[in-house]
Scaffold this motif. Structure first.
Motif, PDB file in Angstrom:
ATOM      1  N   GLN A   1     -72.029  46.572 -54.830  1.00 37.90           N
ATOM      2  CA  GLN A   1     -72.918  46.432 -53.591  1.00 37.90           C
ATOM      3  C   GLN A   1     -72.636  44.869 -53.144  1.00 37.90           C
ATOM      4  N   ARG A   2     -72.138  43.967 -53.953  1.00 42.92           N
ATOM      5  CA  ARG A   2     -71.889  42.895 -53.347  1.00 42.92           C
ATOM      6  C   ARG A   2     -70.488  42.374 -52.619  1.00 42.92           C
ATOM      7  N   TYR A   3     -69.693  42.768 -53.235  1.00 44.27           N
ATOM      8  CA  TYR A   3     -68.310  42.795 -53.270  1.00 44.27           C
ATOM      9  C   TYR A   3     -67.172  43.374 -52.646  1.00 44.27           C
ATOM     10  N   TRP A   4     -67.449  44.785 -52.641  1.00 40.48           N
ATOM     11  CA  TRP A   4     -66.411  45.738 -52.643  1.00 40.48           C
ATOM     12  C   TRP A   4     -66.689  46.361 -51.154  1.00 40.48           C
ATOM     13  N   PHE A   5     -65.840  46.133 -50.270  1.00 46.81           N
ATOM     14  CA  PHE A   5     -65.566  46.615 -48.839  1.00 46.81           C
ATOM     15  C   PHE A   5     -64.093  47.145 -48.668  1.00 46.81           C
ATOM     16  N   ARG A   6     -64.065  48.072 -47.736  1.00 43.40           N
ATOM     17  CA  ARG A   6     -62.617  48.474 -47.528  1.00 43.40           C
ATOM     18  C   ARG A   6     -62.321  47.906 -46.016  1.00 43.40           C
ATOM     19  N   GLU A   7     -63.325  47.484 -45.335  1.00 46.02           N
ATOM     20  CA  GLU A   7     -62.851  46.810 -44.025  1.00 46.02           C
ATOM     21  C   GLU A   7     -63.738  45.129 -43.854  1.00 46.02           C
ATOM     22  N   VAL A   8     -62.852  44.496 -43.531  1.00 51.64           N
ATOM     23  CA  VAL A   8     -63.310  43.049 -43.479  1.00 51.64           C
ATOM     24  C   VAL A   8     -63.478  42.601 -41.947  1.00 51.64           C
ATOM     25  N   SER A   9     -62.863  43.476 -40.924  1.00 47.68           N
ATOM     26  CA  SER A   9     -62.713  42.881 -39.630  1.00 47.68           C
ATOM     27  C   SER A   9     -62.906  43.939 -38.499  1.00 47.68           C
ATOM     28  N   ASN A  10     -63.396  43.917 -37.337  1.00 54.01           N
ATOM     29  CA  ASN A  10     -63.233  44.888 -36.245  1.00 54.01           C
ATOM     30  C   ASN A  10     -61.969  44.347 -35.283  1.00 54.01           C
ATOM     31  N   GLN A  11     -61.458  43.200 -35.432  1.00 53.07           N
ATOM     32  CA  GLN A  11     -60.583  42.819 -34.926  1.00 53.07           C
ATOM     33  C   GLN A  11     -59.145  43.395 -35.144  1.00 53.07           C
ATOM     34  N   VAL A  12     -58.273  43.915 -34.292  1.00 55.08           N
ATOM     35  CA  VAL A  12     -57.207  44.957 -34.789  1.00 55.08           C
ATOM     36  C   VAL A  12     -56.295  44.123 -35.779  1.00 55.08           C
ATOM     37  N   VAL A  13     -55.946  42.954 -35.238  1.00 53.11           N
ATOM     38  CA  VAL A  13     -54.781  42.358 -36.203  1.00 53.11           C
ATOM     39  C   VAL A  13     -55.390  42.154 -37.516  1.00 53.11           C
ATOM     40  N   SER A  14     -56.639  41.490 -37.624  1.00 51.54           N
ATOM     41  CA  SER A  14     -57.227  41.110 -38.896  1.00 51.54           C
ATOM     42  C   SER A  14     -57.127  42.516 -39.712  1.00 51.54           C
ATOM     43  N   ASP A  15     -58.031  43.492 -39.276  1.00 47.58           N
ATOM     44  CA  ASP A  15     -57.820  44.642 -39.956  1.00 47.58           C
ATOM     45  C   ASP A  15     -56.815  45.366 -40.304  1.00 47.58           C
ATOM     46  N   GLN A  16     -56.014  45.562 -39.624  1.00 47.45           N
ATOM     47  CA  GLN A  16     -54.620  46.209 -39.934  1.00 47.45           C
ATOM     48  C   GLN A  16     -53.996  45.235 -41.021  1.00 47.45           C
ATOM     49  N   LEU A  17     -53.809  43.905 -41.082  1.00 47.03           N
ATOM     50  CA  LEU A  17     -53.546  43.242 -42.171  1.00 47.03           C
ATOM     51  C   LEU A  17     -53.942  43.237 -43.411  1.00 47.03           C
TER      52      LEU A  17
ATOM     53  N   GLU B   1     -38.681  47.475 -43.544  1.00 46.09           N
ATOM     54  CA  GLU B   1     -39.093  47.406 -42.322  1.00 46.09           C
ATOM     55  C   GLU B   1     -40.124  48.307 -42.147  1.00 46.09           C
ATOM     56  N   ARG B   2     -40.212  49.380 -42.586  1.00 47.05           N
ATOM     57  CA  ARG B   2     -41.129  50.570 -42.298  1.00 47.05           C
ATOM     58  C   ARG B   2     -42.438  50.414 -43.210  1.00 47.05           C
ATOM     59  N   THR B   3     -42.300  49.958 -44.438  1.00 43.58           N
ATOM     60  CA  THR B   3     -43.721  49.613 -45.330  1.00 43.58           C
ATOM     61  C   THR B   3     -44.160  48.306 -45.370  1.00 43.58           C
ATOM     62  N   CYS B   4     -43.309  47.275 -45.153  1.00 43.80           N
ATOM     63  CA  CYS B   4     -43.707  45.826 -45.500  1.00 43.80           C
ATOM     64  C   CYS B   4     -43.725  45.032 -44.041  1.00 43.80           C
ATOM     65  N   CYS B   5     -43.435  45.281 -43.026  1.00 35.95           N
ATOM     66  CA  CYS B   5     -43.255  44.517 -41.908  1.00 35.95           C
ATOM     67  C   CYS B   5     -44.537  44.861 -40.648  1.00 35.95           C
ATOM     68  N   TYR B   6     -45.108  43.997 -40.219  1.00 36.77           N
ATOM     69  CA  TYR B   6     -46.148  43.978 -39.312  1.00 36.77           C
ATOM     70  C   TYR B   6     -45.537  43.420 -38.117  1.00 36.77           C
ATOM     71  N   ASP B   7     -44.981  44.341 -37.110  1.00 39.12           N
ATOM     72  CA  ASP B   7     -44.091  43.851 -35.859  1.00 39.12           C
ATOM     73  C   ASP B   7     -44.677  44.223 -34.826  1.00 39.12           C
ATOM     74  N   ARG B   8     -46.172  43.923 -34.553  1.00 40.88           N
ATOM     75  CA  ARG B   8     -46.770  43.941 -33.416  1.00 40.88           C
ATOM     76  C   ARG B   8     -46.631  42.837 -32.491  1.00 40.88           C
ATOM     77  N   PHE B   9     -46.023  41.544 -32.918  1.00 43.16           N
ATOM     78  CA  PHE B   9     -45.625  40.524 -32.184  1.00 43.16           C
ATOM     79  C   PHE B   9     -44.173  40.075 -32.106  1.00 43.16           C
ATOM     80  N   TRP B  10     -43.510  41.145 -32.793  1.00 44.68           N
ATOM     81  CA  TRP B  10     -41.762  41.124 -32.871  1.00 44.68           C
ATOM     82  C   TRP B  10     -41.095  41.882 -32.115  1.00 44.68           C
TER      83      TRP B  10
END
Length: 551
Positions: A405-421, A295-304
């Protein structure tokens, strides 16, 4: 709390994401094509009648027909990720690189997957789509295979998640059936005819293949599905060849909609999130400590929030790197809506995030493998091997820089849920650590090449210095004598030419001899310049010129 046997999954989706490493394809002249251009051969195969056909994007149709779900998907990602996934409008005069570096092929001849489970039960799952993702400039391909079903027992869903995505058996049970695989898997066409089926029971064939090629054989139904791609370590004929790059269990995404998700126990969530086989109701093989860690490491419980018991707090997402699984309430419109709800996000935004994360890992593993192969084939006693090694390392360095340069990025979205997932996926896949490891290896290899070039340049300078010093002796003498030792002004041209040849040959020979012995001569010059070395020892060093090298 109800037993798991009483829980029915109203709607079920499973997406396999199977990364594979592509081997460089040769030209007709024997040279290899540029890295990551195998999609060109797939286009040729598509034109020749292959079931894999280029898949048009949402931007290829009428702009007036563009749907809101596509819009929502697009704006989820940051601009540089949008350019990676969708490309840019080539009509814009902004110096953009045009189309997306993704090249997607889809086959539509398979409409149903037949699964026969260990207990003999047979279920049919409808195929939503089967795609192959090629990446420009990177020798990686990813198979995306989505199936769906309705009104399935929870234990059957757990069993399908655990057994379906297996590239080959890991072992066999006492009854000669594959231990962790389905008893049978078959691809069916729209008429219900079998196109291809598994051969998990062929234990002797798998053993013989491993003994011959030192690589496992893919199951028959997966081998058929990927054609015209063929397994590299096999006797199959084909220019498009692939090899396994990760574990034989394919990464998965899963979506489960149930009437009341609050009835699922901790063990049910653990088995779904960790993709384990279904357990017996009278057994409890897991401890509370394992549940807490999960539950601590694998669960995303924002909506649970189970204590609230409300539909808006009934969605649980679980991610462990190998799998991304979500469970929610079937009666909740926001969760079940395939267009604007979580189901639509799962099939598009969440799928693309998982695709990017697994592509990152697969590409980095590919670079690591290429570096290891290049180093293993290096023979310092073979000049041709050294040249091949240098060329391969420089190509890999260029490819890795373009990947960054083309593919490597550490963030894909500024939306909280998408970014955290996405951060959760990347963390479990350890892509940051793997990227740093590959970066360090590439830099170390490149530093080795630079040091080797400097060493060779230093050796060349030493040789030139030795030749210059010893050549200075002859130059000084002839200069002192005015270079008029012989009066040849009145001689004929032939006599002058003869004298020129007589002088040139020994001088050229002397120069090349000096170059050949330059290492010992440089030691002799060092000894001459060192006042601490005796004259006798200096003469001995000079005498070493004529000693033969010991083998």
């Amino acid at each position: 709390m109800a037993s798991s046997a009483d829980i029915v999954v109203k709607h079920f989706r499973q997406i396999l994401i199977w990364p594979l490493q592509l081997m460089p394809t040769p030209h007709k002249d024997g040279e290899h094509r540029a890295m990551g251009r195998q999609w060109e051969a797939m286009e040729e195969a598509a034109a020749a009648g292959s079931p894999w056909q280029p898949r048009p994007t949402e931007f290829d149709g009428d702009p007036e027909q563009f749907e809101e779900r596509h819009y929502r998907e697009f704006v989820t990602f940051l601009p540089y990720v949008q350019r990676f996934l969708y490309g840019e409008n080539r009509a814009s005069n902004l110096g953009s690189y045009g189309h997306s570096p993704l090249h997607v092929f889809r086959r539509t001849d398979i409409s149903t997957v037949l699964m026969m489970f260990k207990d003999g039960a047979v279920h049919h799952f409808k195929v939503a789509h089967i795609d192959l993702y090629f990446f420009y400039d990177v020798d990686v391909v990813i198979l995306a295979f989505e199936i769906m079903g309705d009104n399935l027992p929870l234990k059957r869903v757990q069993d399908a998640l655990f057994r379906f995505g297996r590239a080959f058996p890991a072992q066999w049970d006492e009854d000669a059936t594959a231990a962790n695989c389905l008893r049978k898997v078959a691809w069916l066409n729209a008429d219900g005819d079998v196109i291809a089926e598994s051969d998990f029971e062929d234990r002797a064939g798998y053993l013989a293949h491993l003994g011959q090629y030192r690589a496992p054989r893919m199951a028959a139904h997966w081998d058929f599905l990927l054609q015209p791609l063929v397994l590299h370590h096999s006797s199959a004929v084909g220019a498009l060849r692939y090899r396994q790059i990760e574990y034989h269990r394919m990464p998965i995404l899963a979506y489960l909609a149930v009437d009341d998700p609050f009835k699922l126990s901790e063990e049910d969530f653990y088995r779904l999130g960790m993709v384990t086989r279904p357990g017996h109701s009278d057994s409890q093989p897991y401890t509370q400590k394992m549940f807490d860690e999960f539950e601590r490491t694998c669960c995303y419980d924002r909506f649970w929030v189970p204590e609230r018991g409300h539909a808006t707090a009934s969605t649980r997402m679980m991610c462990n790197g190998h799998a991304f699984v979500m469970v929610g309430m079937h009666g909740n419109e926001f969760y079940s809506n395939p267009y604007t709800g979580i189901l639509g996000q799962f099939r598009h935004q969440h799928f693309l995030m998982a695709l990017i994360a697994h592509f990152h890992k697969a590409a980095l593993l590919m670079f690591s493998d290429r570096l290891a192969v290049a180093l293993s084939e290096l023979n310092l006693k073979d000049v041709r091997s050294i040249r091949t090694f240098k060329r391969e390392i420089r190509l890999l360095l260029e490819g890795f820089l373009r990947f960054n340069q083309r593919y490597w990025f550490r963030e894909v979205s500024n939306q909280v849920v998408s970014d955290q997932l996405f951060q959760m996926m990347s963390h479990h896949l350890s892509t940051d650590r793997l990227h740093q490891d590959v970066k360090d290896s590439v830099q170390s290899m490149n530093q080795y090449l630079e040091n080797d070039d400097l060493r060779r340049q230093a050796d060349t300078v030493v040789r030139l210095t030795v030749v210059t010093v010893f050549g200075l002796i002859g130059t000084t003498i002839t200069g002192f004598l005015g270079m008029n030792l012989f009066g040849l002004a009145d001689e004929s041209g032939w006599i002058k030419l003869a004298y020129f040849a007589m002088v040139s040959v020994p001088i050229v020979w002397l120069i090349f001899l000096t170059v050949a012995k330059s290492k010992v001569l440089s030691e002799f010059l060092d000894a001459v310049s060192d006042e601490r070395i005796s004259f006798v020892h200096t003469v001995k060093i000079l005498a070493n010129i004529w000693r033969k090298k010991k083998s």
